[in-house]
Scaffold this active site. Structure first.
Site, PDB file in Angstrom:
ATOM      1  N   ARG A 190       0.851  -1.184   0.000  1.00  0.00           N
ATOM      2  CA  ARG A 190       0.000   0.000   0.000  1.00  0.00           C
ATOM      3  C   ARG A 190       0.890   1.239   0.000  1.00  0.00           C
ATOM      4  O   ARG A 190       2.054   1.190   0.395  1.00  0.00           O
ATOM      5  CB  ARG A 190      -0.907   0.006   1.226  1.00  0.00           C
ATOM      6  CG  ARG A 190      -1.817  -1.224   1.340  1.00  0.00           C
ATOM      7  CD  ARG A 190      -2.626  -1.162   2.619  1.00  0.00           C
ATOM      8  NE  ARG A 190      -3.540  -2.292   2.745  1.00  0.00           N
ATOM      9  CZ  ARG A 190      -3.265  -3.428   3.390  1.00  0.00           C
ATOM     10  NH1 ARG A 190      -2.074  -3.567   3.978  1.00  0.00           N
ATOM     11  NH2 ARG A 190      -4.150  -4.401   3.470  1.00  0.00           N
ATOM     12  N   LYS A 224      -2.420  -1.729   7.753  1.00  0.00           N
ATOM     13  CA  LYS A 224      -3.868  -1.895   7.855  1.00  0.00           C
ATOM     14  C   LYS A 224      -4.198  -3.240   8.494  1.00  0.00           C
ATOM     15  O   LYS A 224      -3.530  -4.231   8.251  1.00  0.00           O
ATOM     16  CB  LYS A 224      -4.500  -1.809   6.458  1.00  0.00           C
ATOM     17  CG  LYS A 224      -6.016  -1.723   6.477  1.00  0.00           C
ATOM     18  CD  LYS A 224      -6.546  -1.504   5.084  1.00  0.00           C
ATOM     19  CE  LYS A 224      -8.070  -1.381   5.086  1.00  0.00           C
ATOM     20  NZ  LYS A 224      -8.606  -1.150   3.728  1.00  0.00           N
ATOM     21  N   HIS A 284      -3.004   2.719  -5.924  1.00  0.00           N
ATOM     22  CA  HIS A 284      -3.584   1.465  -5.460  1.00  0.00           C
ATOM     23  C   HIS A 284      -3.786   0.490  -6.610  1.00  0.00           C
ATOM     24  O   HIS A 284      -3.863  -0.721  -6.382  1.00  0.00           O
ATOM     25  CB  HIS A 284      -4.906   1.721  -4.740  1.00  0.00           C
ATOM     26  CG  HIS A 284      -5.176   0.748  -3.633  1.00  0.00           C
ATOM     27  ND1 HIS A 284      -4.371   0.655  -2.517  1.00  0.00           N
ATOM     28  CD2 HIS A 284      -6.131  -0.192  -3.480  1.00  0.00           C
ATOM     29  CE1 HIS A 284      -4.839  -0.289  -1.709  1.00  0.00           C
ATOM     30  NE2 HIS A 284      -5.901  -0.822  -2.279  1.00  0.00           N
ATOM     31  N   ARG A 287      -1.199  -2.176  -6.600  1.00  0.00           N
ATOM     32  CA  ARG A 287      -1.454  -3.303  -5.691  1.00  0.00           C
ATOM     33  C   ARG A 287      -2.414  -4.302  -6.339  1.00  0.00           C
ATOM     34  O   ARG A 287      -2.231  -5.521  -6.241  1.00  0.00           O
ATOM     35  CB  ARG A 287      -2.014  -2.754  -4.378  1.00  0.00           C
ATOM     36  CG  ARG A 287      -2.279  -3.775  -3.299  1.00  0.00           C
ATOM     37  CD  ARG A 287      -2.592  -3.015  -2.018  1.00  0.00           C
ATOM     38  NE  ARG A 287      -3.370  -3.794  -1.079  1.00  0.00           N
ATOM     39  CZ  ARG A 287      -2.852  -4.640  -0.204  1.00  0.00           C
ATOM     40  NH1 ARG A 287      -1.561  -4.853  -0.181  1.00  0.00           N
ATOM     41  NH2 ARG A 287      -3.624  -5.289   0.649  1.00  0.00           N
ATOM     42  N   HIS A 310      -4.490  -9.241   3.271  1.00  0.00           N
ATOM     43  CA  HIS A 310      -5.939  -9.118   3.384  1.00  0.00           C
ATOM     44  C   HIS A 310      -6.403  -9.800   4.670  1.00  0.00           C
ATOM     45  O   HIS A 310      -5.901 -10.877   5.029  1.00  0.00           O
ATOM     46  CB  HIS A 310      -6.640  -9.765   2.187  1.00  0.00           C
ATOM     47  CG  HIS A 310      -6.576  -8.925   0.949  1.00  0.00           C
ATOM     48  ND1 HIS A 310      -6.727  -9.451  -0.318  1.00  0.00           N
ATOM     49  CD2 HIS A 310      -6.368  -7.596   0.772  1.00  0.00           C
ATOM     50  CE1 HIS A 310      -6.618  -8.486  -1.213  1.00  0.00           C
ATOM     51  NE2 HIS A 310      -6.411  -7.359  -0.570  1.00  0.00           N
ATOM     52  N   TYR A 319     -10.248 -11.421  -7.330  1.00  0.00           N
ATOM     53  CA  TYR A 319      -9.385 -11.691  -8.488  1.00  0.00           C
ATOM     54  C   TYR A 319      -9.554 -13.118  -9.018  1.00  0.00           C
ATOM     55  O   TYR A 319      -8.865 -13.507  -9.954  1.00  0.00           O
ATOM     56  CB  TYR A 319      -7.916 -11.482  -8.097  1.00  0.00           C
ATOM     57  CG  TYR A 319      -7.652 -10.149  -7.448  1.00  0.00           C
ATOM     58  CD1 TYR A 319      -7.444  -9.008  -8.209  1.00  0.00           C
ATOM     59  CD2 TYR A 319      -7.623 -10.015  -6.063  1.00  0.00           C
ATOM     60  CE1 TYR A 319      -7.207  -7.776  -7.613  1.00  0.00           C
ATOM     61  CE2 TYR A 319      -7.386  -8.793  -5.459  1.00  0.00           C
ATOM     62  CZ  TYR A 319      -7.179  -7.679  -6.239  1.00  0.00           C
ATOM     63  OH  TYR A 319      -6.954  -6.464  -5.653  1.00  0.00           O
TER      64      TYR A 319
END
Length: 359
Positions: A190, A224, A284, A287, A310, A319
């Protein structure tokens, strides 16, 4: 329900409630029972002074968000949602007077916003009301908050050719822009993680990056979801980091005077490179490109989830449609011939024996 009467000592007493029943007769019976209880046992004490949403907001931010050590970005997001969306519509309402109708009015006020934005606003309101119940400011939740359905969107990414064009454009600008493009597109990092990356977290011999920090307006925080992770580096990324290693700062990306590059500075560099390469802009998107290219080359979803950090597999499964085998192999099951049943094998054997006996 409005209960008004005089206590045995002559004191005038009044209570107003939302009756916990739907019918008028049921509400009347509930009110009468409540009146009898008050006459027999007396009031339970002074009624709580319920704050308005505007009065409660500073305490919520200080004693909930900051006290529980929410990330600075999370606190700033709540402050923005309160200031721009919640306080103008519901700020003057007492917490126990925010009804379902008021929530619907808020949704109508946000009708021009994306569903995800509306849900973010509703989530903050819901957390505030639940916190007020926990802190005994109100007895129960005064309303029911239902989130809006959010359509699943495909994540934009650069195909292989467009990504190479972006790298060439980034290299022609300067080494910083080139490293940002590589760290995003081949490291899955990120933007906050990219600008916070320190040389101490880069192991060129093992070809590994330890992602421990993220930058939020110059302040180092955890990544995150509070999860650090390790990412293996491509040979191209290792070569670029080795070539442009410096002693100006502990951070990998910095200005000539050693000052760190901001998130906005990283965005601007990649935007300029994308415009020069004539590909879609955004940091982004790099990514997303990292995830997409891995899946298109057959990487397992669980591995991709771990590499990008994630929180759950649902985010990574955006994806899945890019996997070359995900759907094709499933459809090919229709092309396989079913195996003959055991009964069919017996009959076929018996018939063949009969033919042999006739011969």
């Amino acid at each position: 329900m409005d209960i008004l009467f005089r206590l045995p000592d002559g004191t005038r007493y009044r209570e107003r409630y939302r009756a916990p029943v739907d019918s008028k007769s049921g509400a009347l019976r509930w009110g009468q029972d409540r009146e009898r209880h008050l006459l027999q046992h007396g009031p339970e004490g002074p009624k709580k002074e319920v704050p308005t949403l505007e009065e409660f907001a500073p305490k919520f931010l200080e004693s909930y968000a900051k006290a529980d050590r929410h990330k600075p970005s999370g606190v700033a997001s709540k402050e923005t949602i309160l200031r721009i969306h919640l306080l103008p519509v519901l700020g003057a309402r007492k917490l126990d007077a925010i009804s379902n109708a008021q929530v619907q009015r808020l949704k109508l006020h946000l009708e021009n916003k994306a569903a995800k934005t509306v849900n973010n606003v509703l989530t903050v309101l819901n957390v505030m009301l639940k916190t007020a119940v926990e802190w005994d400011l109100i007895n129960q939740l005064p309303c029911s908050i239902r989130l809006l359905p959010v359509a699943r969107r495909e994540a934009a990414f650069h195909d292989f050719g467009a990504y190479e064009k972006l790298l060439e454009a980034a290299r022609s600008i300067d080494w910083r822009t080139y490293l940002i493009a590589l760290l995003g597109g081949e490291g899955g990092m990120r933007v906050g993680e990219i600008v916070a990356l320190e040389w101490a977290d880069v192991d060129l011999e093992r070809r590994q990056i330890n992602i421990r920090h993220s930058d939020w307006r110059g302040e180092l925080t955890t990544p995150k979801n509070g999860r650090g992770r390790f990412v293996a580096m491509t040979e191209r990324l290792v070569s670029a980091l080795r070539k442009h290693r410096h002693l100006r700062s502990s951070r990998v990306l910095c200005k000539d005077d050693g000052q760190p590059i901001s998130r906005q500075g990283a965005w601007s560099r990649v935007r300029y490179a994308a415009e020069k390469a004539e590909v879609p802009t955004g940091v982004h998107i790099l990514r997303h490109t990292f995830c997409s290219h891995l899946v298109m080359r057959g990487a397992a979803m669980r591995s991709v989830q771990e590499l990008v950090g994630h929180q759950d597999l649902t985010m990574t499964q955006r994806y899945s449609h890019l996997s070359p085998s995900a759907l094709v192999e499933t459809v090919r099951l229709l092309e396989t011939r079913p195996v003959d049943s055991e009964r069919g094998d017996i009959l076929e054997t018996q018939n063949s024996r009969e033919r042999k006996s006739k011969l």
